[in-house]
Design a protein around this motif. Structure first.
Motif, PDB file in Angstrom:
ATOM      1  N   THR A 118      12.877 107.904  30.467  1.00 54.52           N
ATOM      2  CA  THR A 118      13.445 107.035  31.487  1.00 54.52           C
ATOM      3  C   THR A 118      12.897 107.646  32.978  1.00 54.52           C
ATOM      4  OG1 THR A 118      15.347 108.259  31.526  1.00 54.52           O
ATOM      5  CG2 THR A 118      15.421 106.409  30.316  1.00 54.52           C
TER       6      THR A 118
ATOM      7  N   GLU B 185      14.739 108.761  35.093  1.00 53.18           N
ATOM      8  CA  GLU B 185      15.618 110.092  35.569  1.00 53.18           C
ATOM      9  C   GLU B 185      15.231 111.247  34.697  1.00 53.18           C
ATOM     10  OE1 GLU B 185      19.517 108.801  34.824  1.00 53.18           O
ATOM     11  OE2 GLU B 185      19.452 107.614  36.533  1.00 53.18           O
ATOM     12  N   GLN B 186      14.913 110.809  33.388  1.00 53.54           N
ATOM     13  CA  GLN B 186      14.313 111.994  32.403  1.00 53.54           C
ATOM     14  C   GLN B 186      13.215 112.715  32.909  1.00 53.54           C
ATOM     15  OE1 GLN B 186      14.239 110.207  28.571  1.00 53.54           O
ATOM     16  NE2 GLN B 186      16.553 110.195  28.461  1.00 53.54           N
TER      17      GLN B 186
ATOM     18  N   ARG C 260      11.799 112.921  35.844  1.00 53.89           N
ATOM     19  CA  ARG C 260      12.257 113.586  37.371  1.00 53.89           C
ATOM     20  C   ARG C 260      12.988 114.836  36.927  1.00 53.89           C
ATOM     21  NH1 ARG C 260      14.370 110.012  39.333  1.00 53.89           N
ATOM     22  NH2 ARG C 260      16.629 110.432  39.217  1.00 53.89           N
TER      23      ARG C 260
END
Length: 235
Positions: free
Chosen positions: A89, A91-92, A94
């Motif tokens: 994802t 977020e992962q 980043r």
């Protein structure tokens, strides 16, 4: 005789093909014979490919199942390949780029401690674990009044000396704690997945690996990829 011909041609002048005339320079480079040969070969290859595909389409059984139909789709007569699910994802990605493994481990440990603290605060004391018969109540009132009546009966049976308003406030607070516990658990699980992905990436990129590992399962949002290394006998 042929040897003398080759020897005579060795000293001949090499004639070059004519260039594009000045009044036709706006049309680009003049096509030479070798260019025409390549273009003709490419045209004939595409022609044979289309002929083969047309033959396969005519001989194909429309009722036959094949796995590629799951990974492709047709939209307005155009054939498209379905996009593969992204392994990580945003977020992962980043987190993996900006933070290191130590930060992820610290955050995961903090979330685990908070989860244990919330679980210690929450106890299902008002739940009766004994098996009881189930009865269906048919009343003319709405469902809210039935819930209020059951709530009052439960309060009077278990806590007769406690005010109902205080009991409702405690139930509201408990619900809020359960919601917070669910969010903490999801956060801890996501951090665990990120930690596993970083560790696996480090093992794969390790320079001491003589042979590259084989990937058994591709990772996704909920798990890290699974690799297997060939056993190497130590000397």
């Amino acid at each position: 005789m042929s040897v003398w011909k080759k020897a005579a041609k060795a000293h001949q002048k090499s004639h070059k093909e004519r260039h594009q005339p000045d009044d036709r320079k706006h049309l680009g480079l003049l096509e030479k014979k070798k260019d025409y040969v390549r273009r003709a070969q490419d045209f004939n290859e595409k022609k044979e490919t289309l002929k083969l595909l047309r033959k396969r389409a005519l001989n194909k059984n429309p009722d036959e199942f094949y796995h590629h139909m799951i990974n492709s789709k047709t939209d307005n007569g155009m054939h498209f390949e379905k996009e593969a699910e992204e392994e990580d994802t945003p977020e992962q990605v980043r987190l993996m780029r900006s933070q290191d493994l130590r930060y992820i481990t610290i955050k995961k440990t903090q979330e685990q401690r908070k989860i244990e603290k919330l679980q210690a605060q929450l106890h299902l004391t008002s739940v009766d674990h004994n098996v009881k018969n189930k009865h269906i109540y048919f009343t003319k009132n709405n469902k809210s009044s039935l819930k209020e009546e059951k709530f009052k009966q439960l309060a009077q049976s278990e806590l007769p000396d406690v005010d109902l308003d205080d009991l409702a406030e405690a139930a509201k607070k408990k619900k809020h704690l359960y919601n917070e516990l669910g969010k903490r658990i999801r956060r801890e699980k996501e951090l665990s997945v990120v930690q596993q992905k970083i560790e696996m990436k480090r093992h794969v990129e390790n320079k001491r690996n003589v042979l590259p590992p084989k990937r058994l399962k591709k990772g996704n949002h909920n798990r890290a990829p699974i690799y297997v290394w060939k056993y190497e006998r130590k000397r």
